[in-house]
Design an enzyme around this catalytic site. Sequence first.
Site, PDB file in Angstrom:
ATOM      1  CG  HIS A 115      71.971  47.963  30.023  1.00  0.00           C
ATOM      2  ND1 HIS A 115      71.559  47.307  31.152  1.00  0.00           N
ATOM      3  CD2 HIS A 115      72.311  49.207  30.417  1.00  0.00           C
ATOM      4  CE1 HIS A 115      71.648  48.120  32.182  1.00  0.00           C
ATOM      5  NE2 HIS A 115      72.077  49.279  31.775  1.00  0.00           N
ATOM      6  CE1 TYR A 133      67.410  39.809  32.356  1.00  0.00           C
ATOM      7  CE2 TYR A 133      65.342  38.751  32.967  1.00  0.00           C
ATOM      8  CZ  TYR A 133      66.031  39.755  32.300  1.00  0.00           C
ATOM      9  OH  TYR A 133      65.326  40.694  31.595  1.00  0.00           O
ATOM     10  N   PRO A 171      56.804  38.751  32.387  1.00  0.00           N
ATOM     11  CG  PRO A 171      57.042  39.758  34.483  1.00  0.00           C
ATOM     12  CD  PRO A 171      56.205  38.776  33.735  1.00  0.00           C
ATOM     13  CE  LYS A 231      61.755  39.930  23.150  1.00  0.00           C
ATOM     14  NZ  LYS A 231      62.773  40.938  23.418  1.00  0.00           N
ATOM     15  CE1 TYR A 275      66.306  40.180  28.441  1.00  0.00           C
ATOM     16  CE2 TYR A 275      67.235  42.139  27.415  1.00  0.00           C
ATOM     17  CZ  TYR A 275      66.660  41.514  28.512  1.00  0.00           C
ATOM     18  OH  TYR A 275      66.426  42.230  29.661  1.00  0.00           O
TER      19      TYR A 275
HETATM   20  C1  PHB Z   1      62.318  46.127  34.769  1.00  0.00           C
HETATM   21  O1  PHB Z   1      63.326  46.832  34.851  1.00  0.00           O
HETATM   22  O2  PHB Z   1      61.233  46.492  35.274  1.00  0.00           O
HETATM   23  C2  PHB Z   1      62.390  44.825  34.070  1.00  0.00           C
HETATM   24  C3  PHB Z   1      63.564  44.472  33.421  1.00  0.00           C
HETATM   25  C4  PHB Z   1      63.652  43.257  32.778  1.00  0.00           C
HETATM   26  C5  PHB Z   1      62.584  42.387  32.786  1.00  0.00           C
HETATM   27  C6  PHB Z   1      61.399  42.745  33.430  1.00  0.00           C
HETATM   28  C7  PHB Z   1      61.319  43.963  34.075  1.00  0.00           C
HETATM   29  O3  PHB Z   1      62.697  41.172  32.182  1.00  0.00           O
END
Ligand code: PHB
Length: 392
Positions: A72, A201, A293, A297, A385
């Site tokens: 990605h 997000y 989450p 990280k 990130y």
């Molecule tokens: C996930 O795909 O489980 C996931 C992706 C990004 C995040 C947290 C969890 O920031």
Amino acid sequence: MRTTVGIIGAGPAGLLLARLLHNAGIDSVVLESRDRSYVEHRQRAGILEQGTVDVLREAGAAERMDREGLRHDGIELRFDRQRHRVDFPGLTGGRSVTVYAQTEVCKDLIALQFKEGGPLLFEAEALAVEGAGSDRPRIRFRHEGREDVLECEYVVGCDGFWGVAREAFPESLSRVFERTYPYAWLGILADVAPSHDELVYARHDRGFALLSMRSPSVSRLYLQVPADTDAEDWTDEAIWDELERRLETDDDWRLARGPITQKSVTPMRSYVHEPMRHGRLFLAGDAAHIVPPTGAKGLNLAVGDVVTFARALLHERDTGSPELLDAYSATCLRRIWQAERFSYDMTSMLHPGPGDSPFDARLQLARLGRIASSRAAETDLAEAYTGFPLDA
Ligand code: PHB
Ligand code: APR
């Protein structure tokens, strides 16, 4: 029983450490309290930083990841019904992330360990670490109904947030830095193609939402919910309705629904235990630190810790100098606190809190607006990130 490095816990931290040591010709024994199937099926995050991908490749553990992982090159921020894409390679000099589930990383490492690594005992629960301050630390554990002792030169506690290794630190040495959040994430897995090709997000007045994925045909989505939520209180229809509201945009983007195969609630916490070393006992991964989450990280920090430990141990073996082992805690903590900061920033920017005022809501939008309009602010997000360098 006797070994050079006794490892408690077969999550990503313990499993990768065993692999790195095996590759360097150092023997280890891994003790894991759960059974293999449990470890291979628990749902966790799935974003690998560029540095994590590189480490797995160098460790010879990336064959399936290279086939099935999805590269990605950005994420989308959604707020005020608008979309803003953050382009990682363009902002960071070529870095990206890989979507490959943590459970898959664990399955790959377990298979390798059984094929060519040292002992990995499932249903072997560590009861206590003894003699951490001495030359001969020991792990007392229970396996197949019997108590036994593993004598080690070093013990690494990779036993997660609820493990026992941390308890072997003297109270006078331990310092804990902690923050809890008044909300949690309700996460689902669904058999439907992801409605966007990158992670989304989204900040909405009703709460945060995240669109993620596990494969081209499996979606992973999350909703911010109150901290005490029971996943069973949410019907599938209510989950999709709420995701749709929070992810909605002014253009023609649409959320595709499909059968939900799993749902669970993830608590949100920031936690750091300092120091990460006491004598010959070292902590790695969730045993020493937790991040919420939102920054993806957790797994990447665990990888950084065990790489730092393995390098330090090799340095001692090859030069006789303990300098890198002595620096282990400080080296790891520099990176960990940057990840704590980033995870906190992402969380507080995207989640409206229960006691927030309209002023707080405007500030969140201003922070998002700043990222969308300033290359400097956007670069800051992209660098964090895609991952801080290991020895920063
Ligand atoms: C996930 O795909 O489980 C996931 C992706 C990004 C995040 C947290 C969890 O920031
Ligand atoms: N004895 C043996 N094993 C134990 C004990 C014990 N007393 N206590 C806990 N364990 C095991 C757990 O069953 C688990 O398999 O230690 C393992 C810890 O693994 P993780 O919780 O996955 O922690 P870690 O390897 O540090 O990985 C961090 O996991 O929680 C996610 O978001 C986090 O992605 C991050 C990653």
